[in-house]
Design a protein around this motif. Sequence first.
Motif, mmCIF file in Angstrom:
data_model
loop_
_atom_site.group_PDB
_atom_site.id
_atom_site.type_symbol
_atom_site.label_atom_id
_atom_site.label_comp_id
_atom_site.label_asym_id
_atom_site.label_seq_id
_atom_site.Cartn_x
_atom_site.Cartn_y
_atom_site.Cartn_z
ATOM 1 N N SER A 6 -55.694 20.516 2.871
ATOM 2 C CA SER A 6 -56.556 21.523 2.291
ATOM 3 C C SER A 6 -55.750 22.411 1.377
ATOM 4 O O SER A 6 -54.651 22.816 1.699
ATOM 5 C CB SER A 6 -57.193 22.369 3.406
ATOM 6 O OG SER A 6 -57.817 23.491 2.853
ATOM 7 N N SER A 7 -56.311 22.730 0.222
ATOM 8 C CA SER A 7 -55.550 23.490 -0.755
ATOM 9 C C SER A 7 -56.062 24.906 -0.931
ATOM 10 O O SER A 7 -55.648 25.603 -1.832
ATOM 11 C CB SER A 7 -55.623 22.778 -2.119
ATOM 12 O OG SER A 7 -56.962 22.630 -2.532
ATOM 13 N N THR A 8 -56.987 25.375 -0.063
ATOM 14 C CA THR A 8 -57.525 26.707 -0.232
ATOM 15 C C THR A 8 -56.516 27.747 0.186
ATOM 16 O O THR A 8 -55.666 27.540 1.039
ATOM 17 C CB THR A 8 -58.801 26.893 0.607
ATOM 18 O OG1 THR A 8 -58.455 26.744 1.960
ATOM 19 C CG2 THR A 8 -59.863 25.907 0.219
ATOM 20 N N SER A 9 -56.667 28.921 -0.406
ATOM 21 C CA SER A 9 -55.716 29.989 -0.112
ATOM 22 C C SER A 9 -55.790 30.443 1.315
ATOM 23 O O SER A 9 -54.826 30.971 1.864
ATOM 24 C CB SER A 9 -55.988 31.184 -1.042
ATOM 25 O OG SER A 9 -57.317 31.652 -0.885
ATOM 26 N N SER A 10 -56.947 30.235 1.972
ATOM 27 C CA SER A 10 -57.069 30.689 3.354
ATOM 28 C C SER A 10 -56.197 29.901 4.300
ATOM 29 O O SER A 10 -55.982 30.299 5.433
ATOM 30 C CB SER A 10 -58.528 30.575 3.818
ATOM 31 O OG SER A 10 -58.922 29.234 3.900
ATOM 32 N N MET A 11 -55.671 28.765 3.848
ATOM 33 C CA MET A 11 -54.820 27.958 4.708
ATOM 34 C C MET A 11 -53.346 28.130 4.341
ATOM 35 O O MET A 11 -52.518 27.310 4.692
ATOM 36 C CB MET A 11 -55.213 26.477 4.598
ATOM 37 C CG MET A 11 -56.659 26.200 4.948
ATOM 38 S SD MET A 11 -57.060 26.655 6.638
ATOM 39 C CE MET A 11 -58.805 26.260 6.686
ATOM 40 N N ALA A 12 -53.008 29.157 3.641
ATOM 41 C CA ALA A 12 -51.632 29.380 3.237
ATOM 42 C C ALA A 12 -50.759 29.637 4.443
ATOM 43 O O ALA A 12 -51.212 30.078 5.482
ATOM 44 C CB ALA A 12 -51.572 30.579 2.285
ATOM 45 N N PRO A 13 -49.461 29.387 4.354
ATOM 46 C CA PRO A 13 -48.600 29.488 5.510
ATOM 47 C C PRO A 13 -48.343 30.905 5.982
ATOM 48 O O PRO A 13 -47.964 31.111 7.118
ATOM 49 C CB PRO A 13 -47.300 28.826 5.030
ATOM 50 C CG PRO A 13 -47.342 28.911 3.545
ATOM 51 C CD PRO A 13 -48.760 28.843 3.161
ATOM 52 N N ALA A 14 -48.502 31.917 5.099
ATOM 53 C CA ALA A 14 -48.255 33.282 5.531
ATOM 54 C C ALA A 14 -49.199 33.651 6.672
ATOM 55 O O ALA A 14 -50.312 33.170 6.755
ATOM 56 C CB ALA A 14 -48.442 34.235 4.358
ATOM 57 N N ALA A 17 -51.807 39.198 11.975
ATOM 58 C CA ALA A 17 -52.485 39.294 13.262
ATOM 59 C C ALA A 17 -53.998 39.314 13.068
ATOM 60 O O ALA A 17 -54.508 39.650 11.994
ATOM 61 C CB ALA A 17 -52.033 40.551 13.994
ATOM 62 N N LEU A 18 -54.743 38.949 14.123
ATOM 63 C CA LEU A 18 -56.196 39.007 14.077
ATOM 64 C C LEU A 18 -56.658 40.456 14.020
ATOM 65 O O LEU A 18 -56.203 41.299 14.799
ATOM 66 C CB LEU A 18 -56.797 38.327 15.314
ATOM 67 C CG LEU A 18 -56.588 36.818 15.447
ATOM 68 C CD1 LEU A 18 -57.063 36.342 16.803
ATOM 69 C CD2 LEU A 18 -57.324 36.068 14.345
ATOM 70 N N ALA A 156 -60.690 32.799 9.633
ATOM 71 C CA ALA A 156 -59.417 33.110 10.284
ATOM 72 C C ALA A 156 -58.369 33.547 9.268
ATOM 73 O O ALA A 156 -58.345 33.054 8.139
ATOM 74 C CB ALA A 156 -58.908 31.890 11.046
ATOM 75 N N PRO A 157 -57.469 34.462 9.669
ATOM 76 C CA PRO A 157 -56.359 34.829 8.778
ATOM 77 C C PRO A 157 -55.359 33.686 8.676
ATOM 78 O O PRO A 157 -55.323 32.803 9.553
ATOM 79 C CB PRO A 157 -55.736 36.043 9.483
ATOM 80 C CG PRO A 157 -56.087 35.871 10.917
ATOM 81 C CD PRO A 157 -57.446 35.221 10.931
ATOM 82 N N PRO A 158 -54.550 33.649 7.630
ATOM 83 C CA PRO A 158 -53.535 32.599 7.481
ATOM 84 C C PRO A 158 -52.623 32.539 8.704
ATOM 85 O O PRO A 158 -52.231 33.569 9.257
ATOM 86 C CB PRO A 158 -52.763 33.026 6.231
ATOM 87 C CG PRO A 158 -53.722 33.871 5.458
ATOM 88 C CD PRO A 158 -54.544 34.585 6.492
ATOM 89 N N ALA A 164 -57.971 30.028 16.058
ATOM 90 C CA ALA A 164 -59.377 30.306 15.792
ATOM 91 C C ALA A 164 -60.252 29.106 16.145
ATOM 92 O O ALA A 164 -61.284 29.247 16.824
ATOM 93 C CB ALA A 164 -59.567 30.691 14.325
ATOM 94 N N CYS A 165 -59.840 27.920 15.708
ATOM 95 C CA CYS A 165 -60.601 26.709 16.032
ATOM 96 C C CYS A 165 -60.609 26.456 17.536
ATOM 97 O O CYS A 165 -61.623 26.036 18.102
ATOM 98 C CB CYS A 165 -60.019 25.507 15.301
ATOM 99 S SG CYS A 165 -60.320 25.501 13.519
ATOM 100 N N ALA A 166 -59.487 26.724 18.185
ATOM 101 C CA ALA A 166 -59.408 26.523 19.632
ATOM 102 C C ALA A 166 -60.287 27.517 20.374
ATOM 103 O O ALA A 166 -60.862 27.189 21.413
ATOM 104 C CB ALA A 166 -57.960 26.643 20.093
#
Length: 440
Positions: A6-14, A17-18, A156-158, A164-166
């Motif tokens: 996935s290339s969306t910014s929401s999946m960035a490695p940074a 906290a929730l 979910a935050p990065p 979040a999925c769990a």
Amino acid sequence: MAQVVSSTSSMAPASRALSGRDIQTLLLASLGGALEFYDFVVFVFFALPLSHLFFPPNTAPWLAQLQVYGIFAAGYLARPLGGIVMAHFGDRQGRKRMFTLSVFLMALPTLAIGLLPVYAQVGVLAPVLLLVMRVVQGVAIGGEVPGAWVFVAEHAPPGRVGFACACLTSGLTAGILIGSLTAAWINHHLAPEQVLGWGWRLPFLLGGVFGFIAVWLRRWLSETPVFAELQERKALSRELPLRTVLAGHGGSVLLSMAVTWTLTAAILVLILMLPNLAQKPFGIAPDVAFLGNSVAAFCLGLGCLAYGWLTDRIGAARALLVGSLALIAVTYALFADLEAGGAHFLPLYALTGFLVGSVGVVPTVMVMAFPAPIRYSGISFAYNVAYAAFGAVTATLISYLGERVGRMAPAHYVAMTAVVSVLAALWLMLSRRNGDQQLL
């Protein structure tokens, strides 16, 4: 090789906290999912009374049970239809709308099942009506589960997508716990004649009420930031999303189907079917079987959270590998104990439930396998087709193999599917090492 990233910014490695808003979204989505999943799975906990009530009284017990499991399987066969249609509109018009519609479609047939006439009242119309209601349930759950995973992942935050999925998966398994506790309470407090007379209706009537509560809860949720960004940038899929999935993301589809097979086997065999499997072949008392199932379902929720936490720290592939190997070991340990008399049934079943929580890794693998514009459609197609294919045959296959192969057949089946996930995890790790993917 098809891209599995996935290339969306929401999946960035940074990572961060929730926030309070993130937690609220997770709680509301998880609670709604729990109520809806309860509606879908409570059917299997009452398969025995349903087999007596909805088929001719002279039907052989094994055939009646096989028939009711066939109706149970029909819900799985209907899942791709609901999933594909809802996912199409979810990718084109928004995640939230479909997320709310799916739970409404689940509440109606669940309530209706609790009001259905039985075979003694209307004859062959009874199983036909039961089948129709089960199909509508399948349509609803087909859109619910993939949509829920996409919804929470995109909120979910990065660096917190795995957890979040769990959390959402843990919420879904809480629905299994509610169903198990309901079945345990009814079997403990009502005589068998009362269960057959009216007690079997209670869980479905409650489920209908739960479903409408879930509809109300979801009105407080907002559209995902990822979809809102796609809308703003006018980056939504211009073509039919499913066509794009099939044309350019075949590797992601196969990967998602492979891990879904393990998820299907672990949940169906070790959580949903085991109370009945433990009673007849192994002689475990019904109240003990359902008590063990309630404990296992509770531990399953905890296990999902633990594996979600692990996913964000060591990566989805490594967490999947660890979880699949542990699942093989504990499955054989549980069935070996049952074969020897079940002296350690309760603690081993609790441990099994916790390690079945490794399925909490599966949605992260799938969410990150597809780009945002077609994510809902990609997950929904792969997950629902695989679940329909494997889920529809698992109950009847296990019953058949148990008669032909022996009492360890369910353990062999679960172990075989877990080996598939081991291979998938190794492939993911190798692909990343070769620079083909960025999933981990």
